[in-house]
Enzyme design. Sequence first.
Site, PDB file in Angstrom:
ATOM      1  N   HIS A 159      75.623  23.278  20.454  1.00 52.48           N
ATOM      2  CA  HIS A 159      75.528  21.816  20.306  1.00 52.48           C
ATOM      3  C   HIS A 159      75.022  21.167  21.599  1.00 52.48           C
ATOM      4  O   HIS A 159      75.321  20.000  21.855  1.00 52.48           O
ATOM      5  CB  HIS A 159      76.866  21.199  19.912  1.00 52.48           C
ATOM      6  CG  HIS A 159      77.550  21.922  18.781  1.00 52.48           C
ATOM      7  ND1 HIS A 159      77.352  21.595  17.461  1.00 52.48           N
ATOM      8  CD2 HIS A 159      78.395  22.979  18.792  1.00 52.48           C
ATOM      9  CE1 HIS A 159      78.069  22.417  16.696  1.00 52.48           C
ATOM     10  NE2 HIS A 159      78.710  23.277  17.485  1.00 52.48           N
ATOM     11  N   SER A 280      51.915  11.713  37.270  1.00 57.08           N
ATOM     12  CA  SER A 280      51.722  10.472  36.527  1.00 57.08           C
ATOM     13  C   SER A 280      50.790   9.580  37.321  1.00 57.08           C
ATOM     14  O   SER A 280      50.825   9.566  38.558  1.00 57.08           O
ATOM     15  CB  SER A 280      53.071   9.777  36.330  1.00 57.08           C
ATOM     16  OG  SER A 280      52.869   8.388  36.147  1.00 57.08           O
ATOM     17  N   LYS A 286      56.571  11.644  39.770  1.00 56.43           N
ATOM     18  CA  LYS A 286      56.624  12.481  38.567  1.00 56.43           C
ATOM     19  C   LYS A 286      55.927  13.826  38.696  1.00 56.43           C
ATOM     20  O   LYS A 286      54.875  13.948  39.305  1.00 56.43           O
ATOM     21  CB  LYS A 286      55.975  11.732  37.399  1.00 56.43           C
ATOM     22  CG  LYS A 286      56.749  10.518  36.966  1.00 56.43           C
ATOM     23  CD  LYS A 286      57.894  10.864  36.063  1.00 56.43           C
ATOM     24  CE  LYS A 286      57.413  10.883  34.634  1.00 56.43           C
ATOM     25  NZ  LYS A 286      58.511  11.176  33.731  1.00 56.43           N
ATOM     26  N   GLU A 293      55.301  21.134  27.058  1.00 54.61           N
ATOM     27  CA  GLU A 293      55.225  20.014  26.106  1.00 54.61           C
ATOM     28  C   GLU A 293      54.069  20.189  25.136  1.00 54.61           C
ATOM     29  O   GLU A 293      54.182  19.944  23.939  1.00 54.61           O
ATOM     30  CB  GLU A 293      55.066  18.692  26.860  1.00 54.61           C
ATOM     31  CG  GLU A 293      56.327  18.229  27.534  1.00 54.61           C
ATOM     32  CD  GLU A 293      56.098  16.958  28.342  1.00 54.61           C
ATOM     33  OE1 GLU A 293      56.756  15.966  28.059  1.00 54.61           O
ATOM     34  OE2 GLU A 293      55.241  16.968  29.256  1.00 54.61           O
TER      35      GLU A 293
END
Length: 462
Positions: A159, A280, A286, A293
């Site tokens: 979980h 970024s 970043k 991804e």
Amino acid sequence: MNDTDKLWAGRFNEPTDAFVEAFTASVAFDKRLYRYDIQGSIAHATMLARQGILSEEERRAICDGLTAIGERIDSGEFRWSIAREDVHMNIEAALTETIGDAGKKLHTGRSRNDQVATDVRLWLRDEIKQINRGIGRLQKALLDMAEREADTIMPGFTHLQTAQPISLGHHLMAWFEMLERDRDRFSDCLKRTNIMPLGAAALAGTSYPIDRHYTAELLGFERPAANSLDAVSDRDFAIEFAAAASILMMHLSRMSEELILWSSAQFGFIELSDAFCTGSSIMPQKKNPDVPELVRGKTGRIYGHLMGLLTLMKSQPLAYNKDNQEDKEPLFDTADNLRGCLKVFADMIPAIRPNRDAMRAATLKGYATATDLADYLARRGLPFRDAHEAVGKAVALCVEKGCDLAQLSLEELRGFSDRVGDDVYEVLTLEGSLAARDHIGGTAPAQVRKAIEQARWRIDQN
Ligand code: ARG
């Protein structure tokens, strides 16, 4: 438009509508099959000559002509024509242009229907082998990392909540196992892909005395397809490939998701190499995990191709239908993306830097050894349910005090059960918890090392 380009124009009085010509043509994408088309044609002509259907001279002219065309295509000199519709007719027409009338005999006892089904199977056979090599390479990268990290302790989750301490090596070996089944699925799909449609001709077979076993042997197929109608029409092997591809991508998406989580500031379990991340344009701090991804994102398009192919085949009456021309782009895209995802993953894994301290600290935070304490009490005669209850209360006290189980005093622990002895702290350590799970498939580092050794042996087998 030049209707002499149309190899089937005999019964037509009017030229093809210009838009329809472009709409129905597949050469823009199926030209990619040219090597297999030529390979299939050479085998077909060789068989025809052996059966006395072509003369030796014709066979030689055809085979040399096809080889020369292959070289022209390789070198980029060949001019593809939309009017010639697809890769098959482009090559056949060019052959006749090059060698004259003998070229017109190549299509004896054959149809584009068995020809295209053969080309796709030959192509897919190679792709599957390459994909399995790509999976194997990624598996090796995982094995190497698992070996280095067999003793690294991290929280195991259920979980996405801290559950029990595990070895990072064990976690990586779970990925290895997923990929092992993927490799197996592709090998299985290869068995049904490697069956030869040639000889089925348009749908019913041919009246020429062909030898399909010989052609199959020349092309390295397992055997000729047993039914001509089935041979030209079904694309279930392609659907199987897309299904195996979807499952592989599902696995890669799960790995991606974990790498993305682990590399976040909140987890801080790993650092991905700069070479696999981007920044970024607005936020200077970043470093984004683009590679995992993107792999996660590509999973969607591969599932889409599986759905596309299933739907393409749905309700098609026997035998060949032009619908099947639509099988190629999703197949090509699936194979290209799979190869890409496997390569980028295999390159990225060795460059991952694990942050062992952060993983250890996270494991200590989540009461990960609570089950060990319950097992300890149960070993000392307390029924497991009661032990579970007692440890639950101990955890509640820790939450209240803001400490870990191992930080409770012996007195405090004995307050939950008088079976607690002063050896209790041994089971509350992370190392003790791991080492205790010492059976096949367990997370004890010794077991992880055994699993790695066996896994190395398994991948060396094929
Ligand atoms: N380009 C076609 C395909 O991809 C080749 C087979 C065409 N056969 C036919 N009878 N029109 O399926």
